[in-house]
Design an enzyme around this catalytic site. Sequence first.
Site, PDB file in Angstrom:
ATOM      1  N   HIS A   1       0.832  -1.210   0.000  1.00  0.00           N
ATOM      2  CA  HIS A   1       0.000   0.000   0.000  1.00  0.00           C
ATOM      3  C   HIS A   1       0.863   1.256   0.000  1.00  0.00           C
ATOM      4  CE1 HIS A   1      -3.606   2.408   1.289  1.00  0.00           C
ATOM      5  NE2 HIS A   1      -2.641   3.154   1.819  1.00  0.00           N
ATOM      6  N   GLU A   2       1.883   1.286   0.856  1.00  0.00           N
ATOM      7  CA  GLU A   2       2.740   2.474   0.936  1.00  0.00           C
ATOM      8  C   GLU A   2       3.613   2.614  -0.303  1.00  0.00           C
ATOM      9  OE1 GLU A   2       2.096   4.566   3.110  1.00  0.00           O
ATOM     10  OE2 GLU A   2       0.798   3.273   4.304  1.00  0.00           O
TER      11      GLU A   2
ATOM     12  N   GLU B   1      -6.565   6.467  -1.637  1.00  0.00           N
ATOM     13  CA  GLU B   1      -6.524   5.323  -0.737  1.00  0.00           C
ATOM     14  C   GLU B   1      -7.085   4.077  -1.404  1.00  0.00           C
ATOM     15  OE1 GLU B   1      -4.929   5.241   2.025  1.00  0.00           O
ATOM     16  OE2 GLU B   1      -4.448   7.366   1.957  1.00  0.00           O
TER      17      GLU B   1
END
Length: 412
Positions: free
Chosen positions: A164-165, A262
């Site tokens: 995700h990061e 996101e």
Amino acid sequence: MAAYGLYTHIAANKTRSMLLLGGLFVLVYVMVYAGALIAEVLSYGGAPADYYLAAAARDLIKAFPFATGGTLLWIAIAYFFHQSIVDAVTGGEDVTRQQQPRLYNLLENLCISRGIPMPKLKIIESEALNAFATGLNQRQYAVTVTTGLLAALNDQEVEAVLGHELTHIRNGDVQMMVIAVIIAGAVGFFAELFFRSFTNFGYYGGYGRNSWSSSDSSSSSSDNRKSSGGGAVIVIIIAVALIALAWLLSQMVRLALSRSREYLADAGSVELTKNPDAMISALRKIENRGELPGATSAVMELCLDNPREGFSDLFATHPSVDARVQALVKFAGGHDPGPIALPSDTPDDQTQGTGDQAPPPLPKGPWNDATDPAGGALPAPTSGPWGSSTGSSAEPSSGPPSGPLSGPWGRH
């Protein structure tokens, strides 16, 4: 620019970044003009409103190079030292493969599998469950995770968080978030500076006192002075309104951080790991457990999950975990286990009991009353050095015992 896919999202981020940086200069000039209005009123309080507006405009032209230089200096400081500032706030520290082999290997494998340069790795000593990425260029990129997250998540879930990061870095979301923090910090700093300075009379007492102001004041008539009694009040109200508006706009730049970033980062994690269930379970474990102690709102906006919500969820920088999980279930084929309880939640749940639970039974021994606390006899007698002890109604034992005695003084 509306983002309809990954590449348009990346292009939109670059466009927004440039627009936000340009908007930072505009907001600073507005603040300087408002400060000049207040300075003119403090230096000469008997002029009409149009005089103050014109004088403040001339002051803004004179202060233009200094305001521009100060803004560029702020951007340069943030560019080179923003990571040090974030580390000072959160307590993040660099780690090596020897210190965190599990975490380092998971991140390195993801980077190798997609040809992504390896960012720096940082750890925060905190029980909170969260992670975030920072950096404005390839040499500055860093991924920071908490020790609480490493303890609560398994390898697949940690890998999903790292994916995700990494997606935030690859999509250009990190630059957008850091620039938004820079703008909010710069304008907030100048707003506080103006309010503190002009509250104390005389800080800028001579700022607008020029030769033209003295000549104008000597040539003004008494009628103008009487008619301009409310001019200073009006100008002060305008200046305060401009400062408040600039501060509000600086805080609302977070709305430029589209919540779709996101969703795209969650999808990018699934694309990297091929494991939607790991991303879903990681989100469920992190849900409402990510508050970093001492972290500002600007830092929390960088995190994987920001439990802080704005007014009616309007200013929330992250979609809810439920919405993100449902998107992964719908588009990535994952399975939602629902809210997940962690072992660390058990002590808190136990302390919230009603208090009317039955006390634990007394330990069994040679002299204890072998009666159940609820009022009944214990199901099995206890043996002691002088025979059985089954309760107050039990008959004492007569005669020697048939077997070896058990107890502290029994026959061995």
